[in-house]
Structure formats: C-alpha cells, structure tokens
Design an enzyme around this catalytic site. Structure first.
Site, mmCIF file in Angstrom:
data_model
loop_
_atom_site.group_PDB
_atom_site.id
_atom_site.type_symbol
_atom_site.label_atom_id
_atom_site.label_comp_id
_atom_site.label_asym_id
_atom_site.label_seq_id
_atom_site.Cartn_x
_atom_site.Cartn_y
_atom_site.Cartn_z
ATOM 1 N N VAL A 100 0.835 -1.188 -0.019
ATOM 2 C CA VAL A 100 -0.016 0.025 0.028
ATOM 3 C C VAL A 100 0.853 1.298 -0.029
ATOM 4 O O VAL A 100 1.656 1.450 0.841
ATOM 5 C CB VAL A 100 -0.944 -0.061 1.178
ATOM 6 C CG1 VAL A 100 -1.650 1.147 1.242
ATOM 7 C CG2 VAL A 100 -1.751 -1.452 1.248
ATOM 8 N N HIS A 104 3.115 3.793 6.109
ATOM 9 C CA HIS A 104 2.599 3.309 7.444
ATOM 10 C C HIS A 104 3.759 2.234 8.262
ATOM 11 O O HIS A 104 4.615 2.027 7.505
ATOM 12 C CB HIS A 104 1.381 2.088 7.014
ATOM 13 C CG HIS A 104 1.709 1.229 6.094
ATOM 14 N ND1 HIS A 104 1.806 1.544 4.702
ATOM 15 C CD2 HIS A 104 2.239 -0.096 6.173
ATOM 16 C CE1 HIS A 104 2.045 0.529 3.891
ATOM 17 N NE2 HIS A 104 2.311 -0.646 4.799
HETATM 18 P P1 AMP Z 1 2.633 -3.316 3.390
HETATM 19 O O1 AMP Z 1 2.818 -4.575 2.560
HETATM 20 O O2 AMP Z 1 3.586 -2.887 4.160
HETATM 21 O O3 AMP Z 1 2.057 -2.289 2.309
HETATM 22 O O4 AMP Z 1 1.286 -3.781 4.157
HETATM 23 C C1 AMP Z 1 0.068 -3.412 3.901
HETATM 24 C C2 AMP Z 1 -0.903 -3.744 4.926
HETATM 25 O O5 AMP Z 1 -2.231 -3.303 4.684
HETATM 26 C C3 AMP Z 1 -0.981 -5.499 4.763
HETATM 27 O O6 AMP Z 1 -0.608 -5.853 6.007
HETATM 28 C C4 AMP Z 1 -2.480 -5.781 4.619
HETATM 29 O O7 AMP Z 1 -3.092 -6.718 5.207
HETATM 30 C C5 AMP Z 1 -3.098 -4.360 5.286
HETATM 31 N N1 AMP Z 1 -4.274 -3.720 4.652
HETATM 32 C C6 AMP Z 1 -4.879 -3.674 3.412
HETATM 33 N N2 AMP Z 1 -5.973 -3.273 3.314
HETATM 34 C C7 AMP Z 1 -6.515 -3.261 4.589
HETATM 35 C C8 AMP Z 1 -7.694 -2.583 5.064
HETATM 36 N N3 AMP Z 1 -8.560 -2.227 4.193
HETATM 37 N N4 AMP Z 1 -7.899 -2.573 6.510
HETATM 38 C C9 AMP Z 1 -6.616 -2.862 7.194
HETATM 39 N N5 AMP Z 1 -5.497 -3.272 6.682
HETATM 40 C C10 AMP Z 1 -5.606 -3.367 5.169
#
Ligand code: AMP
Length: 120
Positions: A100, A104
């Site tokens: 994403v 974060h």
């Molecule tokens: P990253 O790989 O560091 O970009 O992690 C993105 C994180 O966002 C993953 O652990 C996903 O499970 C989480 N994620 C994606 N969509 C959502 C959502 N709608 N609500 C909460 N977490 C999410």
C-alpha cells in the site's frame, strides 16, 4: 513516486472504507490490519500524503516526523504490548514488500516473532 490518492489507506482516511480504529488524532490514524500476521497487528499512518518512510522523512517537517514516531510507541503502550515487546516495521518499495503506497508502520505483537526476515 508520486502519491496515489486512490490507494486504500487514502480511502480509509476519507472515510470511504471502514476501519477498526485503535487511535486517532489530527495527525495520525492507527487501525487493526485486515489480515493480521500476529495476535496484535496494528497499522499507524500519518494523515498527510506520503508514499513511504523515504518521502515522509524527507518532506514532512521534523516535528511531524518526531511526533509520528512518539505516537507509534505510545500506541504500542496503549495496546499493552510494550512489556513483552513488539516489532515495528516499515516496508518501503518493491524489495521492501510494500503493498500500500501510503506510509505506514506495522506494530506486530502478542507472540515471539522469530528472526527478523523470513528466508525465501
Ligand atoms: P505493506 O505490505 O507494508 O504495504 O502492508 C500493507 C498492509 O495493509 C497489509 O498487512 C494488509 O493486510 C493491510 N491492509 C490492506 N487493506 C487493508 C484494510 N482495508 N484495512 C486494514 N488493513 C489493510
């Protein structure tokens, strides 16, 4: 990389997608990961438009960066995971495994998390 306003965390910040909030103020939102990798798995995001740790620390005012990281540890204390310990992770870009493109920090806790990086 320019910021994509259609990314899923931008939609969460605009209230277009629900989330399980654990902390919110005018600068940050913390919510439970939808696909938890540990008994406690919370994501902390700034409300500003930053793609990753890279542009966040380059472009955001130093006080905003400092407050953000203070809040990450304060949220871990609020979650009650500081005693047994936790892992704070920021994935950056393709090799970092970032899915994403809104900066974060993951707070993962609740069991021993093993070594730092999984071997492929
Ligand atoms: P990253 O790989 O560091 O970009 O992690 C993105 C994180 O966002 C993953 O652990 C996903 O499970 C989480 N994620 C994606 N969509 C959502 C959502 N709608 N609500 C909460 N977490 C999410």
């Amino acid at each position: 990389m320019s910021y994509d306003r259609d990314n899923i965390f931008a939609k969460i910040l605009r209230g277009e997608i629900p989330n399980d909030t654990v902390y919110e103020d005018d600068e940050v939102l913390a919510f439970r990961d939808i696909s938890p990798q540990a008994p406690v798995h919370v994501l902390v995001i700034p409300k500003g438009e930053y793609v990753s740790l890279d542009d966040f620390t380059r472009d955001a005012p130093a006080e905003v960066v400092g407050r953000f990281f203070e809040k990450v540890s304060a949220i871990a204390r609020q979650l009650g995971v500081d005693g047994d310990g936790y892992r704070a992770i920021a994935n950056i870009g393709q090799n970092g495994g970032q899915l994403v493109p809104h900066f974060h920090v993951h707070i993962c806790a609740g069991r021993p998390l093993g070594r730092m990086i999984a071997r492929e």
